[in-house]
Scaffold this active site. Structure first.
Site, PDB file in Angstrom:
ATOM      1  N   HIS A 258      -8.272 -11.661  -2.321  1.00 51.52           N
ATOM      2  CA  HIS A 258      -7.418 -11.373  -3.499  1.00 51.52           C
ATOM      3  C   HIS A 258      -7.067 -12.519  -4.127  1.00 51.52           C
ATOM      4  CE1 HIS A 258      -5.722  -7.290  -1.715  1.00 51.52           C
ATOM      5  NE2 HIS A 258      -6.915  -7.380  -1.520  1.00 51.52           N
TER       6      HIS A 258
ATOM      7  N   GLU B 222      -4.325 -13.720  -5.071  1.00 52.19           N
ATOM      8  CA  GLU B 222      -3.035 -14.570  -4.649  1.00 52.19           C
ATOM      9  C   GLU B 222      -3.560 -15.356  -3.443  1.00 52.19           C
ATOM     10  OE1 GLU B 222      -3.522 -11.128  -5.308  1.00 52.19           O
ATOM     11  OE2 GLU B 222      -1.319 -10.165  -5.377  1.00 52.19           O
TER      12      GLU B 222
ATOM     13  N   CYS C  35       0.364  -7.004  -2.885  1.00 46.60           N
ATOM     14  CA  CYS C  35      -0.002  -6.166  -1.667  1.00 46.60           C
ATOM     15  C   CYS C  35       1.027  -6.520  -0.622  1.00 46.60           C
ATOM     16  CB  CYS C  35      -1.377  -5.780  -1.601  1.00 46.60           C
ATOM     17  SG  CYS C  35      -2.139  -7.122  -0.856  1.00 46.60           S
TER      18      CYS C  35
ATOM     19  N   CYS D  25      -0.692 -10.191   0.553  1.00 47.74           N
ATOM     20  CA  CYS D  25      -0.359 -11.176  -0.016  1.00 47.74           C
ATOM     21  C   CYS D  25       0.992 -11.519  -0.195  1.00 47.74           C
ATOM     22  CB  CYS D  25      -0.981 -10.710  -1.480  1.00 47.74           C
ATOM     23  SG  CYS D  25      -2.788 -10.737  -1.763  1.00 47.74           S
TER      24      CYS D  25
END
Length: 182
Positions: free
Chosen positions: A86, A88, A116, A119
């Site tokens: 991801h 992040e 999410c 993260c």
């Protein structure tokens, strides 16, 4: 007959097209010059680049206390065949590598979508000072929705959270990406 001395030129700060700033001579800004990009602008740029690569358009940046950009990333889940890639996570890892520390105190994580749960927990482990995000994610978010990681008693570090920054732009990018795939 002696010639008269020519008049002295006007001071530099009075010349057309020049402007005095804090004791220095600088050219006047052109009207079309844009302001420096904000962290959310840069995150949106990363999200757009991710969409162009076929990734879900999420972008993230990490800045230090002075606002200096430490890292920027877009999602790379498909490219890396890694569901943890991801934006992040990638940005946090790069910022930590650059600083030579597993913790990022004083840093801000700015992301186009509410993080999410994975993260959000990573941001807590990295000890970021602040999370700023654009669009809310009622289905998969882990900050204001879903797992609400920072509200859990097991969360050791709770950063300041600011949501809804450029929410319309961030949400439109995601909506357009998924509508094009239906």
């Amino acid at each position: 007959m002696p010639r008269a001395a020519s008049p002295a030129p006007p001071p530099a700060h009075r010349r057309p097209g020049a402007r005095r700033r804090a004791g220095t001579l600088a050219p006047a800004p052109r009207p079309c010059e844009s302001l420096p990009m904000t962290p959310i602008d840069r995150a949106l740029r990363e999200a757009q680049a991710a969409a162009a690569r076929g990734e879900v358009p999420v972008g993230a940046v990490v800045t230090d206390e002075a606002g200096t950009l430490l890292a920027a990333a877009g999602n790379e889940v498909e490219a890396r065949c890694d569901p943890t890639a991801h934006a992040e996570i990638l940005a946090l890892r790069e910022a930590a590598r650059r600083l030579g520390s597993p913790r990022l105190p004083g840093c801000t994580l700015t992301v186009t979508l509410e993080p999410c749960p994975m993260c959000a927990q990573a941001a807590s482990f990295f000890r970021v000072k602040r999370i700023v995000f654009g669009a809310y994610d009622p289905k998969g978010g882990g900050v204001d929705h879903g797992a609400r990681i920072f509200a859990a008693p097991s969360c050791h570090h709770v950063p300041e959270v600011i949501g809804g920054v450029r929410e319309t732009d961030c949400a439109a990018l995601l909506r357009g990406f998924f509508e094009a795939r239906r």
